[in-house]
Enzyme design. Structure first.
Site, PDB file in Angstrom:
ATOM      1  N   ARG A   1     -11.428  11.016  -3.145  1.00 43.06           N
ATOM      2  CA  ARG A   1     -10.010  10.658  -1.914  1.00 43.06           C
ATOM      3  C   ARG A   1     -10.443   8.727  -1.772  1.00 43.06           C
ATOM      4  O   ARG A   1      -9.953   7.981  -1.018  1.00 43.06           O
ATOM      5  CB  ARG A   1      -9.836  11.716  -0.727  1.00 43.06           C
TER       6      ARG A   1
ATOM      7  N   ASP B   1      10.053  -4.084   2.189  1.00 40.78           N
ATOM      8  CA  ASP B   1      10.164  -3.275   1.105  1.00 40.78           C
ATOM      9  C   ASP B   1      10.536  -3.769   0.231  1.00 40.78           C
ATOM     10  O   ASP B   1      11.430  -4.710   0.447  1.00 40.78           O
ATOM     11  CB  ASP B   1      10.962  -2.447   1.896  1.00 40.78           C
TER      12      ASP B   1
ATOM     13  N   TYR C   1      16.482   1.991   3.141  1.00 38.37           N
ATOM     14  CA  TYR C   1      16.679   2.852   2.235  1.00 38.37           C
ATOM     15  C   TYR C   1      16.482   3.922   3.487  1.00 38.37           C
ATOM     16  O   TYR C   1      16.302   4.185   3.909  1.00 38.37           O
ATOM     17  CB  TYR C   1      15.334   3.400   1.312  1.00 38.37           C
TER      18      TYR C   1
ATOM     19  N   LYS D   1       9.315   3.040  -8.622  1.00 39.79           N
ATOM     20  CA  LYS D   1      11.410   2.121  -9.370  1.00 39.79           C
ATOM     21  C   LYS D   1      10.698   0.960 -10.764  1.00 39.79           C
ATOM     22  O   LYS D   1      10.015   1.073 -11.296  1.00 39.79           O
ATOM     23  CB  LYS D   1      11.479   1.762  -8.305  1.00 39.79           C
TER      24      LYS D   1
HETATM   25  C1  LIG Z   1      12.640   5.227  -3.329  1.00 43.93           C
HETATM   26  C2  LIG Z   1      12.397   3.921  -2.558  1.00 43.93           C
HETATM   27  C3  LIG Z   1      11.257   3.814  -1.337  1.00 43.93           C
HETATM   28  C4  LIG Z   1      10.820   5.654  -1.173  1.00 43.93           C
HETATM   29  O1  LIG Z   1       9.304   5.589  -2.689  1.00 43.93           O
HETATM   30  P1  LIG Z   1       9.019   7.541  -3.093  1.00 43.93           P
HETATM   31  O2  LIG Z   1       8.576   6.366  -4.443  1.00 43.93           O
HETATM   32  O3  LIG Z   1      10.359   7.270  -3.314  1.00 43.93           O
HETATM   33  O4  LIG Z   1       8.741   8.119  -2.016  1.00 43.93           O
HETATM   34  C5  LIG Z   1      11.628   3.048  -0.544  1.00 43.93           C
HETATM   35  N1  LIG Z   1      11.923   1.931  -0.813  1.00 43.93           N
HETATM   36  C6  LIG Z   1      13.144   1.305  -1.436  1.00 43.93           C
HETATM   37  C7  LIG Z   1      14.112   0.300  -1.552  1.00 43.93           C
HETATM   38  C8  LIG Z   1      13.318   2.657  -2.710  1.00 43.93           C
HETATM   39  O5  LIG Z   1      14.724   1.963  -3.516  1.00 43.93           O
END
Ligand SMILES: *Cc1c(COP(=O)(O)O)cnc(C)c1O
Length: 387
Positions: A53, A179, A106, A204
């Site tokens: 961890r 983000d 998001y 992503k």
């Molecule tokens: C998918 C997404 C998230 C969240 O991420 P997870 O891996 O699904 O927890 C946050 N911000 C954006 C812009 C996203 O597309």
């Protein structure tokens, strides 16, 4: 070889954190599954490794690679994007603090901030981030801890001036969090534009193959890094070794993938623009997009995400979403395969009925790396289903 700061993006992507294994010369660093590490006498740790961890060599490789690509000094990798966001917010805010975030953030980010952390005393104000005057008015000195932006935003593809927003946040003693999931570090580096923190859903574009869920936080300040690293260790929402390995493997090819995603996104957006069924195409690579010039100045290219609104309203959007065969109807984005999403019932269902609700005639396309003629042919046949 190892990577250095003045090398190009693709060189850093392939080499940062990826030095060959010294004992055997294995070119790809081995995947370390071990949850614990032998000690040479009590407290005698080898290279600082004690327990999985707290630290794992495979996760460290990924974190080094992420920091090098986002031009940060420290990166922390988590089991999901939302776990990364949760660690960041818990590390750097306290009850009574306030977050100003984009009104098309998001949906999961808004749900985390409003419904989970809101209960622990973190306030929030959603605003139109592309309108800097509104942002300035919403930021309260001594109270607002974060200004939180997505650019391009999801799914409305709004572009916000990162450098200007950093100025507004810093004037109020707040931090700018970007983000950067939609752009990826290949297209945009917010830390170099003045942001303090970058967060990613590595699920992503960074992972890039729709086969791993993960998230990351990247910073360029040792004090912030220490606090985030402590929460990563103390709470423990870390990425597992296999997830970290897959994410590193995906990240090595980010640049070549993003070049193709961007090419395909541009071609699909231009095709949609000519169609009589279409009311609006939201893509920053189109000269008609209100954020086009700004996007050109802070992004390398415009990416593979395209949103489209239909004159035929909700019925048309739903029909197209359910009539494609190359585009798969699914949540998520950023993989090599093209995906189609109906945000108001899928990714953004959690904000339905709130001020963050997404128009019901909107579809979001994640253009993959397939041959663009096949993507366009698929959309063309799907359009014939519009009532
Ligand atoms: C998918 C997404 C998230 C969240 O991420 P997870 O891996 O699904 O927890 C946050 N911000 C954006 C812009 C996203 O597309």
């Amino acid at each position: 070889m190892t990577a250095s700061e003045n090398q190009g993006f693709n060189t850093r992507a392939v080499h940062a954190g990826q030095a060959f294994e010294p004992r055997t010369g294995a070119v790809v660093p081995p995947l370390h599954f071990s949850s614990t590490f032998a000690q040479d006498g009590i407290g005698g740790l080898r290279s600082g490794y004690e327990y999985g961890r707290g630290g794992n060599p495979t996760r460290d490789s990924l974190q080094e690679q992420l920091a090098a690509l986002e031009l940060g000094t420290h990166a922390y990798s988590f089991s999901s994007g939302l776990a990364a966001e949760d660690a960041l917010i818990r590390a750097l805010t306290r009850p009574g603090d306030h977050i100003v975030l984009g009104n098309d953030a998001y949906g999961g980010t808004y749900r985390l901030i409003s419904r989970v952390l809101g209960e622990w005393g973190i306030g929030n104000t959603p605003v139109d981030m592309a309108n800097l005057d509104t942002v300035r008015q919403s930021v309260t000195a001594n109270k607002t801890r974060f200004v939180w932006v997505e650019t391009p935003s999801n799914p409305l593809m709004k572009i916000t001036d990162i450098a200007a927003l950093a100025g507004i946040a810093h004037d109020a003693g707040a931090l700018l969090v970007v983000d950067n999931t939609f752009a990826s570090p290949y297209l945009q580096n917010p830390l170099a534009l003045g942001a303090d923190v970058v967060v990613h859903s590595t699920t992503k574009y960074i992972g890039g193959h729709s086969d791993v869920v993960g998230g990351a936080v990247v910073v360029k300040d040792a004090e912030l890094a220490e606090k985030i690293g402590f929460v990563q260790f103390a709470v423990g929402a870390v990425s597992g070794p296999m997830d970290a390995f897959l994410t590193t493997r995906g990240l090595k090819t980010l640049g070549v993938r993003m070049d193709r995603h961007s090419e395909n996104g541009q071609a699909v957006a231009e095709w949609l623009l000519e169609r009589p069924e279409v009311e609006a195409v939201l893509y920053p690579g189109l000269p008609s997009h209100p954020g086009h010039e700004l996007a050109k100045s802070q992004m390398r290219k415009f990416g593979g995400m395209v949103s489209v609104q239909f004159k035929g309203g909700e019925a048309a959007a739903r029909k197209v979403a359910e009539s494609t065969s190359v585009f798969t109807l699914a949540e998520s984005l950023g993989g090599i395969e093209s995906l189609m999403n109906y945000p108001s019932e899928m990714t953004h269902a959690s904000v339905k009925g709130t001020e963050l609700a997404v128009p019901v005639n909107l579809l979001r396309l994640s253009c993959g790396i397939e041959d663009v003629e096949d993507l366009i042919a698929d959309l063309d046949q799907a359009f014939t289903s519009i009532p």
